[in-house]
Design an enzyme around this catalytic site. Structure first.
Site, mmCIF file in Angstrom:
data_model
loop_
_atom_site.group_PDB
_atom_site.id
_atom_site.type_symbol
_atom_site.label_atom_id
_atom_site.label_comp_id
_atom_site.label_asym_id
_atom_site.label_seq_id
_atom_site.Cartn_x
_atom_site.Cartn_y
_atom_site.Cartn_z
ATOM 1 N N LYS A 1 31.602 -23.835 79.494
ATOM 2 C CA LYS A 1 32.292 -24.998 80.049
ATOM 3 C C LYS A 1 32.445 -26.185 79.101
ATOM 4 C CE LYS A 1 29.287 -25.123 83.398
ATOM 5 N NZ LYS A 1 28.513 -25.434 84.623
ATOM 6 N N ASP B 1 22.608 -24.057 89.329
ATOM 7 C CA ASP B 1 23.232 -24.781 90.453
ATOM 8 C C ASP B 1 23.555 -23.854 91.628
ATOM 9 O OD1 ASP B 1 25.211 -23.613 88.910
ATOM 10 O OD2 ASP B 1 26.670 -25.219 89.206
HETATM 11 MG MG MG Z 1 27.871 -28.901 89.472
#
Ligand code: MG
Ligand code: ADP
Length: 465
Positions: free
Chosen positions: A165, A200
């Site tokens: 990312k 997450d």
């Molecule tokens: Mg997040």
């Protein structure tokens, strides 16, 4: 007329290369199940890492005390504190702060990044008010949500496998992220212990389960994409430790790295991948997630500008700039339902720098947004379907018993804010499941579930518990 013909040819080719007929989604889901099984066996060719989270018990509701959480994984990071009141009082009070990460820190050194994070955390701890209570003589405890692939060595330690990312911080791969954070906290003079390190997805699963007992999986659709789910511990051949008492183990699939000949990759996707920080990696993620959707649209518009003079005789130079078209802008254009597509026109003026676009050009632009978003959403639904298949919740049991209620917790800015995207995920999932099974499956937005989830896991793994 010639321009129109050329535009139509490009669009037709785009439609063809981005198509995701339901039969294709089914075979993609099958391929993904196969990859999950390989990952659970630690097959050297496995694409999905299927990381063991060391979370074998999800929150029960009995957690109590003051806990902190820190969420690092995208353009922002969040700090949170929560006072948990046990079964009766649940979340007594919670506060959070969001801090944007200066872009240079995303590609700098680990020392700089972690010092920045620890400093913000220390500042946040300083503002702890009367409503939060830490028993005398105890150390504050933290759940660390770290949304990158980590080889977990215990519930509170693990080494970074790789960045994704848009992050590329030096000197971190192979290092223990908890010890990096702990050292930075010490440098800040902050006395706090990391008792849980979670992805997450795992945090969202924990937070989702706290809210709803039937949550069995969590999916993130944000800057990137990933999923976690509850697996039977005895279905994980690579797990060599003792079988947990619960019989379960949460698995972080890292499905963003899925890749298959079956995935509908266009020339635009291939070019974007080639020019990315991580070529050849995270292919599924690059077709689905918020970091990339706008960029794919830009590349298609650029092709239309070149081949069919979509924005006039000269190709607008702004359109040549990678990542100028961000997914939130794409979403705004896609959702424009005004008769003259005024919002879309204004966005094109802003982003591409072309003031007067014809209604036709605006329709074409919206159609491109639609094609790219729909492909992403349908592929995401195929992923969710594959997890349901993996755990046998994709169809009504053949023994005649009722299918248990099955909840998927979803989070991430893309899912939360891009309505046409999220509704397409849901209708596609319903379509894949069929009427009967889909009546037992619920996709639920677990807004910021990962922060509270990490705090809950910090609580259940407290040094004082
Ligand atoms: Mg997040
Ligand atoms: P992260 O995934 O970085 O932890 P979020 O879950 O908040 O953070 O997701 C942020 C991402 O969601 C952004 O990078 C963007 O791609 C996407 N996003 C945010 N707002 C919108 C929007 N209005 N429309 C479409 N996508 C959005």
């Amino acid at each position: 007329a010639d321009r129109k013909r050329r535009a139509a040819a490009v669009i037709e080719e785009v439609e063809r290369s981005l198509a995701t007929p339901t039969a294709l989604l089914r075979s993609i889901a099958d391929a993904m199940v196969t990859e999950m099984e390989r990952g659970l066996r630690a097959d050297i060719h496995a694409q999905l890492k299927m990381l063991i989270s060391y979370v074998d018990n999800l929150p029960t509701g009995d957690e109590h005390g003051l806990f902190y959480a820190l969420d690092l994984g995208g353009t922002n990071f969040r700090v949170l504190r929560v006072q948990l009141g046990g079964r009766e009082k649940r979340v007594v009070k919670q506060q959070y702060e969001e801090v944007s990460i200066p872009p240079h820190l995303m590609v700098g050194t680990s020392l700089e990044l972690f010092d920045f994070i620890a400093a913000a955390l220390a500042k946040f701890v300083d503002t702890e008010g009367e409503d939060f209570h830490l028993p005398e003589g105890r150390q504050r405890e933290l759940g660390f949500t770290f949304s990158f692939p980590v080889n977990q060595t215990s519930i509170s330690s693990g080494t970074l496998i790789k960045w994704t990312k848009g992050f590329s911080v030096n000197g971190m791969v192979g290092e223990d992220v908890v010890s990096e954070l702990s050292k930075a906290m010490e440098r800040q003079g902050l006395d706090m212990k990391v008792t849980a390190l979670v992805n997450d997805t795992v945090g969202t699963l924990a937070g989702g389960r706290y809210m709803d007992n039937d949550v069995v999986a969590a999916v993130i659709l944000g800057t990137g994409t990933n999923a976690a789910y509850v697996e039977h511990a005895n279905a994980i051949p690579k797990w060599t430790g003792l079988l947990p008492k619960s019989g379960n183990m949460v698995i972080n699939t890292e499905w963003g790295s899925f890749k298959s000949d079956k995935l509908p990759l266009s020339e635009y996707d291939k070019a974007m991948d080639f020019e990315s920080l991580n070529p050849g990696e995270q292919i599924y993620e690059k077709l689905i997630s918020g970091m990339y959707l706008g960029e794919i649209v830009r590349r298609i518009l650029l092709k239309l500008a070149h081949d069919a003079s979509l924005f006039g005789d000269v190709v607008p130079s702004k359109l040549e700039q990678p990542f100028v078209l961000r997914t939130p802008d794409m979403s705004a254009m896609h959702h424009d339902s005004s008769h003259d597509l005024k919002i879309l026109g204004a966005k094109l003026k802003d982003i591409v720098g072309v003031a007067d676009t014809s209604l036709e050009v605006r329709y074409i632009t919206r159609h491109i947004c639609d094609l790219v978003a729909e492909r992403g959403a349908r592929l995401a639904a195929a992923g969710i379907y594959s997890i349901l298949k993996k755990i046998g919740r994709d169809k009504v049991p053949s023994n005649g018993s009722k299918m248990p209620r099955t909840v998927i917790a979803l989070d991430g800015g893309l899912y939360e804010h891009y309505k046409k995207f999220s509704s397409c995920v849901e209708t596609t999932l319903t379509d894949l499941l069929g009427e009967e099974a889909s009546s037992s499956v619920v996709a639920k937005l677990a807004n910021d579930g990962s922060g509270i989830g990490a705090a809950l896991l910090a609580a259940s793994h407290s040094q004082y518990a």
